[in-house]
Structures are given as structure tokens and as C-alpha cells.
Design an enzyme around this catalytic site. Structure first.
Site, PDB file in Angstrom:
ATOM      1  CG  ASP A 157       3.863  38.008  54.244  1.00 53.55           C
ATOM      2  OD1 ASP A 157       4.568  37.767  55.242  1.00 53.55           O
ATOM      3  OD2 ASP A 157       2.670  38.368  54.313  1.00 53.55           O
ATOM      4  CG  HIS A 203       2.580  45.120  56.580  1.00 55.13           C
ATOM      5  ND1 HIS A 203       2.106  45.084  55.287  1.00 55.13           N
ATOM      6  CD2 HIS A 203       2.373  43.877  57.102  1.00 55.13           C
ATOM      7  CE1 HIS A 203       1.619  43.865  55.034  1.00 55.13           C
ATOM      8  NE2 HIS A 203       1.779  43.120  56.108  1.00 55.13           N
TER       9      HIS A 203
HETATM   10 ZN   LIG Z   1       1.889  38.471  56.036  1.00 52.28          ZN
END
Ligand SMILES: [Zn+2]
Length: 309
Positions: free
Chosen positions: A163, A126
Site C-alpha cells: 500500500d 492503520h
Molecule cells: Zn493506503
């Protein structure tokens, strides 16, 4: 030649945010315990973590952000972002260990020292070039992609992400970069952080059509994943991949405390097996998210077992 290497050690476990945070420092040990029970050291060489220097972070991140991270690491107070990613004393060193270990693993793969490598505490997908986000102080995925381009001259790197959260920090950094062939299965952004990764986001400019985003509905099961995976496999096989990165987040498995996907840990082995058959024979697996300790231990060790002789 031993075809497999895994990286473990206390320095790698240091990347984490303490007991009250989902991304605790106990995640590596949860993986390592199960690795030991299954005696996977018969098939996987265990390497120690390898720290790098702040210069390596600048392959991906801006100097100003690294300075901010350095300051936060000294003070150890507050948050690096809006409230997901706390600073702690030594967060710079912990981040340097994650990045250095991932770079080392990539170099080992490029040198033919191993064919499959796994770094459990890594895959911090991220963080942006100039900011932290979603438990990620740095983006080791982005760093290693830049490293492979710059130091190994690679032009077609696959980045595959299973993910539960969309790999926005990787996607937007390389959205117009044709060197990154991107595949991301994630819980639909309308229901889960970070809110991005619509199927219409397929790359820009020279990279138009080179990114495959596959949003899955909340409570998606293996059955749906299995139905959609073959198209991703064909997509990857069309692009003469030179190196493959798998962000193997285990938070897409049923029972994770912060997502609502319902895959089983069999999917991680399934995907790793599939990627290991790419002609390039270089597979770098990064742990990514996963906050239910039993899930991450099972999913990641299943991958390693599947890739063992
Ligand atoms: Zn994650």
C-alpha cells in the site's frame, strides 16, 4: 482441491464511508465486476463473507476501544479519529464482517482448504490497538496475526505491505515481536500519511532486524520497485516463514487520488507471484487501500490471474 478462494458479498462491501469519502462502499463491486469480466471464477472459489463476534476483535484491540466502537456504531455520528474515519450506523457489524472473513480465510489456508486466499475489503493497517486511524475502524491484519499466533501456534508470520501508506498500525503493534517478519514498501513518510516507516525502523528488542521498511520517493515507478524488491524476497526467504499476509493496497498505482506514487498494476501480480513461491505455500491477500476504482480492479484481478493455474 481448489487452491484459490476469494471472498465477496454485500456484507463485506458495507465497510466503507459513502460517496463523498475515498473509501466508498462501491470498492468491492468495482473489483467484482472486473473479476466477472475476466471469468476468474473458473479458478477461484467464491466464498461468502463470515462475520465474527466482538471477542475476536479483542485478540488485537482493547475492550475499552471496542466499547467505543460499539457506541459509535449505534449513534453513527462524528468521527472515530481526528477526522479521517467517520462513524456510521452499523460500522461495528461491518468491521466484524471484515475481521471474521479474514480469520476464516486464514483458517482455510491453515486447514489446506486453499493455498491462496483474497479478501478485497480488508487490510485496514492503520488502526491501533486502542484507536481508529486512516479509514480503519479496526485492524484486521493485527487481528489475524494474533489469531495465527494464539490459535495456530505460529511463530514466523510474514506481513508484506505494498500500500502507498506505511502500515503503522501493524508495525508499531509488533515492533518488538519476533513472530512478525515485516516488509513494507510505501511512499516516504516525509511526503505522505502517516509519516512513519523510515528505513532505520527495523524492529526492537527480540525483533531487532526483523522489520524491513522501504520508503519510496513520490512518483516512484515500477523500475525502482523492481530494483528494490529482490532484497525483500531474500529477506523473507531467510526466515523460514510459516504463513504470509500481503496487504495489497492499490493506492500505490499512478492515478490514485490521494497519493503520488506511480507504480502500474503489474507490480501487484509480480509481488503475489513472488510470495506464492515461499515454501509455506500459504498466502493470504488483503485488498488494503486504493481509491481509483479502475486501478484497484486491475491490480487485484491481476494478482488473482497471476495465481490462477
Ligand atoms: Zn493506503
Amino acid at each position: 482441491m481448489n487452491h484459490n478462494c476469494v471472498y465477496m458479498g454485500a456484507a463485506l462491501a458495507r465497510y466503507g464511508f459513502g460517496a463523498a469519502h475515498p473509501f466508498g462502499t462501491d470498492r468491492m463491486d468495482a473489483f467484482a465486476r472486473e473479476f466477472k469480466i475476466r471469468k476468474l471464477d473458473r479458478f477461484w472459489r467464491v466464498n461468502p463473507p463470515r462475520p465474527t463476534t466482538p471477542e475476536a476483535l479483542m485478540l488485537f484491540h482493547g475492550a475499552e476501544y471496542i466499547q467505543r466502537l460499539q457506541d459509535a456504531s449505534r449513534d453513527g455520528k462524528g468521527f472515530l479519529d481526528d477526522g479521517d474515519t467517520p462513524a456510521f450506523q452499523g460500522i461495528l457489524e461491518a468491521s466484524l464482517t471484515v475481521a471474521g472473513t479474514v480469520i476464516h480465510a486464514a483458517d482455510q489456508l491453515m486447514a489446506g482448504e486453499c493455498r491462496h486466499a483474497f479478501v478485497p475489503i480488508a487490510g485496514l493497517h492503520h488502526a491501533r490497538r486502542d484507536s481508529a486511524a486512516g479509514f480503519c475502524a479496526i485492524n484486521d491484519c493485527g487481528i489475524v496475526i494474533e489469531h495465527l499466533k494464539k490459535h495456530h501456534g505460529l511463530e514466523r508470520i510474514a506481513y508484506v505491505d505494498i500500500d502507498a501508506h506505511h502500515g503503522d498500525g501493524v508495525f508499531y503493534a509488533f515492533e518488538d515481536d519476533p513472530a512478525v517478519i515485516f516488509v513494507d514498501f510505501h511512499e516516504d513518510g516525509r511526503f505522505l500519511y502517516p509519516g512513519t516507516g523510515d528505513a532505520s525502523e527495523s524492529g526492537r528488542g527480540a525483533a531487532a532486524g526483523l522489520k524491513l521498511n522501504v520508503p519510496l520517493p513520490p512518483r516512484a515507478t515500477d523500475e525502482l520497485f523492481e530494483k528494490l524488491w529482490p532484497a525483500a524476497e531474500r529477506f523473507l526467504h531467510r526466515h523460514d516463514i510459516q504463513f504470509c499476509i500481503l496487504q495489497a493496497g492499490a493506492d500505490s498505482i499512478a492515478g490514485d487520488p490521494i497519493t503520488s506514487m506511480r507504480l502500474t498494476p503489474a507490480i501487484h501480480a509480480r509481488v503475489a507471484m513472488s510470495l506464492s513461491k515461499l515454501p509455506c505455500q500459504r498466502l493470504l491477500m488483503l485488498g488494503g487501500g486504493g481509491y481509483n476504482r479502475d486501478n484497484l480492479a486491475r491490480a487485484w484481478n491481476n494478482m488473482l490471474r497471476a495465481l490462477s493455474p
